[in-house]
Scaffold this motif. Sequence first.
Motif, mmCIF file in Angstrom:
data_model
loop_
_atom_site.group_PDB
_atom_site.id
_atom_site.type_symbol
_atom_site.label_atom_id
_atom_site.label_comp_id
_atom_site.label_asym_id
_atom_site.label_seq_id
_atom_site.Cartn_x
_atom_site.Cartn_y
_atom_site.Cartn_z
ATOM 1 N N PRO A 1 0.819 -1.226 0.000
ATOM 2 C CA PRO A 1 0.000 0.000 0.000
ATOM 3 C C PRO A 1 0.850 1.273 0.000
ATOM 4 C CG PRO A 1 -0.771 -1.557 1.679
ATOM 5 C CD PRO A 1 0.517 -2.105 1.152
ATOM 6 N N GLY A 2 0.696 2.075 -1.049
ATOM 7 C CA GLY A 2 1.364 3.377 -1.107
ATOM 8 C C GLY A 2 2.833 3.338 -1.465
ATOM 9 N N ALA A 3 3.418 2.134 -1.650
ATOM 10 C CA ALA A 3 4.874 2.035 -1.834
ATOM 11 C C ALA A 3 5.360 2.782 -3.066
ATOM 12 C CB ALA A 3 5.291 0.562 -1.908
ATOM 13 N N ILE A 4 4.674 2.601 -4.196
ATOM 14 C CA ILE A 4 5.077 3.264 -5.436
ATOM 15 C C ILE A 4 4.719 4.752 -5.372
ATOM 16 C CG2 ILE A 4 4.763 3.339 -7.934
ATOM 17 C CD1 ILE A 4 6.267 0.849 -7.045
ATOM 18 N N GLU A 5 3.499 5.046 -4.907
ATOM 19 C CA GLU A 5 3.039 6.436 -4.835
ATOM 20 C C GLU A 5 3.930 7.279 -3.930
ATOM 21 O OE1 GLU A 5 -0.348 3.776 -5.908
ATOM 22 O OE2 GLU A 5 1.245 3.748 -4.398
ATOM 23 N N ASN A 6 4.445 6.668 -2.864
ATOM 24 C CA ASN A 6 5.262 7.434 -1.918
ATOM 25 C C ASN A 6 6.622 7.817 -2.481
ATOM 26 O OD1 ASN A 6 3.417 7.690 0.155
ATOM 27 N ND2 ASN A 6 3.970 5.743 1.118
ATOM 28 N N THR A 7 7.097 7.120 -3.529
ATOM 29 C CA THR A 7 8.334 7.571 -4.170
ATOM 30 C C THR A 7 8.126 8.976 -4.738
ATOM 31 O OG1 THR A 7 7.832 6.576 -6.335
ATOM 32 C CG2 THR A 7 9.034 5.209 -4.765
ATOM 33 N N CYS A 8 6.940 9.199 -5.310
ATOM 34 C CA CYS A 8 6.623 10.527 -5.869
ATOM 35 C C CYS A 8 6.362 11.544 -4.764
ATOM 36 C CB CYS A 8 5.405 10.438 -6.781
ATOM 37 S SG CYS A 8 5.705 9.422 -8.244
ATOM 38 N N LYS A 9 5.733 11.088 -3.690
ATOM 39 C CA LYS A 9 5.464 11.993 -2.566
ATOM 40 C C LYS A 9 6.770 12.514 -1.968
ATOM 41 C CE LYS A 9 3.306 12.225 1.995
ATOM 42 N NZ LYS A 9 2.577 11.490 3.059
ATOM 43 N N ILE A 10 7.746 11.601 -1.781
ATOM 44 C CA ILE A 10 9.040 12.000 -1.217
ATOM 45 C C ILE A 10 9.760 12.937 -2.177
ATOM 46 C CG2 ILE A 10 11.330 11.137 -0.550
ATOM 47 C CD1 ILE A 10 9.866 8.600 0.504
ATOM 48 N N MET A 11 9.687 12.621 -3.469
ATOM 49 C CA MET A 11 10.300 13.487 -4.483
ATOM 50 C C MET A 11 9.769 14.916 -4.362
ATOM 51 S SD MET A 11 9.397 14.937 -7.687
ATOM 52 C CE MET A 11 8.304 13.848 -8.582
ATOM 53 N N GLU A 12 8.457 15.047 -4.172
ATOM 54 C CA GLU A 12 7.846 16.384 -4.058
ATOM 55 C C GLU A 12 8.254 17.084 -2.765
ATOM 56 O OE1 GLU A 12 3.765 15.359 -4.464
ATOM 57 O OE2 GLU A 12 3.906 15.060 -6.638
ATOM 58 N N MET A 13 8.581 16.305 -1.720
ATOM 59 C CA MET A 13 8.995 16.891 -0.437
ATOM 60 C C MET A 13 10.433 17.416 -0.469
ATOM 61 S SD MET A 13 7.379 13.931 2.041
ATOM 62 C CE MET A 13 7.946 14.554 3.629
ATOM 63 N N CYS A 14 11.242 16.878 -1.401
ATOM 64 C CA CYS A 14 12.660 17.237 -1.438
ATOM 65 C C CYS A 14 12.913 18.344 -2.461
ATOM 66 C CB CYS A 14 13.499 15.994 -1.797
ATOM 67 S SG CYS A 14 13.458 14.712 -0.532
ATOM 68 N N ASN A 15 13.308 19.496 -1.972
ATOM 69 C CA ASN A 15 13.503 20.657 -2.850
ATOM 70 C C ASN A 15 14.747 21.444 -2.442
ATOM 71 O OD1 ASN A 15 10.876 20.586 -4.491
ATOM 72 N ND2 ASN A 15 10.122 20.489 -2.402
#
Length: 272
Positions: free
Chosen positions: A254-268
């Motif tokens: 659950p959420g494993a693939i989606e969270n790769t994108c979520k973390i990407m958006e958090m890192c700036n």
Amino acid sequence: HLHLHTEYSLLDGAIRLDSLFAKCREYGMDSVAITDHGTMFGVAQFYEMANKESVKPIIGCEVYLAPRTLNDRTQMDHKGLSHLVLLAKNREGYANLCKLVSIAQLKGFYYKPRIDRELLTRFSKGLIGLSACLKGEIPKNIIQNRMDAADEAVRFYQKTLGEDNFFLEVQENGMQIQHKVNQGILDISTRLGVPIVATNDCHYLSKGDDRAHEVLLCIQTGDTVNNKNRFKFDSDQLYFKSPEEMAATLGDYPGAIENTCKIMEMCNVVFD
């Protein structure tokens, strides 16, 4: 990919940066991380090349965590080292990561550049933590059937980094022991409400590069490929997998693939 070792993980990572960004283009990936072991001296080149290629750079490091403190230097402290992936969310996180890695090299070095829990607590702002590979503190406790210790470690990282800034890694590398760890991770995630993220601990770029990587490890350990008892990875899957491969093997978590994108958006992290 959020867990990746470049050529700057000396004699351990075999991913050259120019080839990495070519692979990102091939797969249509608009972001990638650098998480070399205990060091950040590849970051400047990585950042510049990423921007040139219009790929968002995620700056991180896979640090070595001492089981006790930096002052403890016994064989137990050497063998009890664990791994932890740290990613910088912003400039403050980048500065803190630099401090952690520098202190690890200058004050914490014992076989490897080490940090400890006290140091992480001091320089935790602006960082995201991932639970790392089989050598991570939480996976090691799962392997040893010490779920109470695994839970304690999870709570420490959540408290230290912030509940929204810690993720449990699941990987699919063909190793039987990894399946046990993944089930333990799923159990902890369900019980404690900690999000899961899909990673692959990339050490080489393409499928079939594992043989060349074995030679690299032999150079590191002063061994030969003819020695059956030499240090090696029990997997030929630690390559830069395509989005389709990652989704096919880890999409059920659950959420494993989606969270790769979520973390990407958090890192700036942006440099002027």
